[in-house]
Scaffold this motif. Structure first.
Motif, mmCIF file in Angstrom:
data_model
loop_
_atom_site.group_PDB
_atom_site.id
_atom_site.type_symbol
_atom_site.label_atom_id
_atom_site.label_comp_id
_atom_site.label_asym_id
_atom_site.label_seq_id
_atom_site.Cartn_x
_atom_site.Cartn_y
_atom_site.Cartn_z
ATOM 1 N N VAL A 128 0.850 -1.197 0.000
ATOM 2 C CA VAL A 128 0.000 0.000 0.000
ATOM 3 C C VAL A 128 0.882 1.242 0.000
ATOM 4 C CG1 VAL A 128 -1.784 1.267 1.254
ATOM 5 C CG2 VAL A 128 -1.812 -1.245 1.253
ATOM 6 N N TRP A 129 0.527 2.207 -0.860
ATOM 7 C CA TRP A 129 1.256 3.469 -0.911
ATOM 8 C C TRP A 129 0.335 4.528 -1.495
ATOM 9 C CZ3 TRP A 129 2.838 5.076 -6.091
ATOM 10 C CH2 TRP A 129 2.626 4.098 -7.079
ATOM 11 N N GLU A 130 0.806 5.749 -1.557
ATOM 12 C CA GLU A 130 -0.010 6.853 -2.068
ATOM 13 C C GLU A 130 0.612 7.444 -3.323
ATOM 14 O OE1 GLU A 130 -2.495 8.728 1.604
ATOM 15 O OE2 GLU A 130 -0.405 9.355 1.464
ATOM 16 N N ARG A 131 -0.251 7.789 -4.258
ATOM 17 C CA ARG A 131 0.166 8.337 -5.537
ATOM 18 C C ARG A 131 -0.556 9.649 -5.800
ATOM 19 N NH1 ARG A 131 -1.800 6.034 -11.406
ATOM 20 N NH2 ARG A 131 -0.788 7.638 -12.681
ATOM 21 N N LEU A 132 0.150 10.610 -6.390
ATOM 22 C CA LEU A 132 -0.460 11.889 -6.751
ATOM 23 C C LEU A 132 -1.340 11.723 -7.982
ATOM 24 C CD1 LEU A 132 -0.250 15.085 -6.116
ATOM 25 C CD2 LEU A 132 1.058 15.119 -8.230
ATOM 26 N N ILE A 133 -2.555 12.273 -7.913
ATOM 27 C CA ILE A 133 -3.480 12.285 -9.041
ATOM 28 C C ILE A 133 -3.843 13.733 -9.344
ATOM 29 C CG2 ILE A 133 -5.743 11.562 -9.910
ATOM 30 C CD1 ILE A 133 -3.826 9.261 -9.589
ATOM 31 N N THR A 134 -3.721 14.123 -10.603
ATOM 32 C CA THR A 134 -4.100 15.461 -11.045
ATOM 33 C C THR A 134 -5.236 15.353 -12.057
ATOM 34 O OG1 THR A 134 -2.573 15.527 -12.928
ATOM 35 C CG2 THR A 134 -1.682 16.160 -10.775
#
Length: 482
Positions: A128-134
């Protein structure tokens, strides 16, 4: 995350409980983002303390691993719908999926590296990790009332979950649960970095008397991003003396890094890619945030972004990341960007939401290397020649010039040679008002710190041996009330 931020300020060691706005003051993105980080830290810490590192509710819980009807577990596995918590982070799966059809990890059924282990017992685990979404990945983020296409506003942090498998020597579930944490440690980087812009002069070495050019000389504030491109151990120390302007050898001898003065937020959406020619939607709104011949770019889509998180043993020889490309021509009328050729260009397919990401590093002429962290400005090492993945060899124990006076120093943590994970990064805010970077300071100057991210979290889901799938490693809990 590669957003257009001024800096990131959250530090759990400061024990702040809230950000308090004051009347008549300038509002900064860093303040709003720190408030969100404070609340997330409190919430996730509480969930972790109550339920542990990896747990699913009895009612509505998900991520139970079972066999797929008619298939052996070595061919495919089913992952049930529902939710669970990993290190306090809520992880959700809206529908039953299989190992091969999971949404956040695009696997290639023809790639043996993506297959489930065939001849040995293995564990199935969640990453599990976090990713930037634009608005580039999710157009619904953009407010069309501002124009179509109009400016983007805020970005989003997305929780990404990926199910992976790892062969083990364990002959039982209990033994696998003991072996798994040990293997995880081999995926964790040990390398550290420090940064500076103000340096003592070669003559005096006195931090209190600095020549005017021994400081950050950029025309405006920047947020530098120093990111590992290919993971692995550091390069040999003598790599820093390689001549500039060409690749260093025919094979990677260690990890590589790249850097951006805009936190890697300068991107150009791709409409189509024909061979080495990319048709983009824009070439940037101005020269500072545009694209020029000679720039280094990275082709990114959802598939490539997800594979950055692949777990590899960092002490082993590097597994090269996709090569950074070199812009050789630009057609400003038809918005065509021609990249340098490489094998496989004609067969190169694009995944969802493709774009070019600009990086700002270039090979420079070498100078005399310095091997002490407090070295004066005239005794530093300029970045060496590019490695064959298009990035810079990551060399420890010497100051490396970035630009405009900014320098970085890589070093091992507790080991003789540091290891570095692909995608890990350090953020270095540089400020014109002080002529320096914002970096933790100790008695001897800048202190070494580990990467700012990416933060990965793991949960063991199942142990597979032969035809048997044991999902007992996934713990469950009942509601505390009701």
């Amino acid at each position: 995350m590669q957003g257009d931020f001024s800096r990131t300020t959250f530090d759990p060691r400061k024990h702040y409980s809230a950000v308090l706005a004051q009347q008549g003051r300038v509002q900064l993105d860093a303040d709003f983002n720190e408030q969100a980080a404070i609340l997330l830290h409190q919430l996730r810490t509480m969930v972790f303390d109550l339920f542990g590192s990896a747990v699913a509710p009895v009612s509505g819980g998900g991520f139970v691993v079972t066999t797929v009807n008619g298939k052996k577990p070595q061919a495919d596995l089913r992952i049930s719908a529902g939710h669970m918590y990993v290190d306090g982070i809520l992880v959700e799966n809206e529908a039953d999926v299989t190992y091969w059809t999971q949404p956040d990890l695009r696997l290639d059924i023809n790639d043996s590296n993506d297959e489930l282990p065939q001849d040995k017992p293995f564990v199935v685990y969640l990453r599990v990790w976090e990713r930037l979404i634009t608005a580039l990945q999710d157009p619904a983020i953009r407010e069309v009332a501002l124009g179509d296409p109009g400016p983007d506003t805020a970005a989003r942090a997305k929780t990404v979950w990926q199910v992976a498998a790892l062969a083990v020597n364990a002959s039982s579930t209990r033994a696998a649960m003991k072996e798994f944490p040990t293997t995880l440690r081999s995926f964790q980087p040990t390398g550290q970095m420090r940064a500076r812009a103000k340096q003592p002069s070669a003559a005096s070495g006195d931090q209190c008397h600095l020549p005017p050019d021994s400081q950050f000389r950029g025309p405006e504030n920047q947020l530098y991003r120093i990111e590992v491109h290919t993971g692995g151990p550091a390069w040999p120390a003598d790599t820093a003396h390689a001549p500039a302007g060409h690749a260093v050898g025919d094979a990677l001898e260690g990890a590589t890094f790249k850097w951006s003065r805009e936190n890697a937020s300068v991107v150009f959406p791709i409409v189509s890619l024909t061979g080495a020619v990319a048709k983009v939607t824009t070439l940037g709104r101005d020269g500072k945030l545009g694209l020029e011949v000679g720039d280094r770019v990275e082709i990114v889509d959802d598939t490539i972004a997800g594979r950055v998180a692949d777990d590899v043993v960092l002490t082993e020889p590097p597994r090269p990341a996709p090569r950074l490309r070199h812009v050789v021509a630009i057609d400003a009328v038809d918005l065509l960007v021609t990249l340098d050729q490489q094998d496989g260009d004609e067969d190169c397919g694009l995944g969802a939401h493709p774009f070019l990401r600009r990086w700002d590093h270039q090979p420079l002429d070498s100078t005399q290397a310095s091997t002490t962290p407090a070295a004066p400005a005239a005794s530093v090492q300029a970045p060496p020649a590019l490695a064959n993945d298009g990035a810079l060899p990551l060399v420890e124990g010497t100051w490396l010039d970035i630009e405009d006076g900014v320098q970085v120093w890589f070093q091992a943590g507790q080991s003789e040679k540091g290891t570095y994970r692909r995608g890990d990064y350090w953020l270095v805010p540089a400020r014109t008002a002080t002529g320096d970077v914002l970096w933790p300071q100790g008695m001897d100057g800048p202190v070494p710190v580990g990467p700012d991210g990416v933060q990965y979290h793991y949960a063991l889901l199942a142990y597979v041996s032969g035809d048997n799938v044991d999902a007992s490693p996934l713990k469950t809990f009942r509601p505390l009330a009701g």
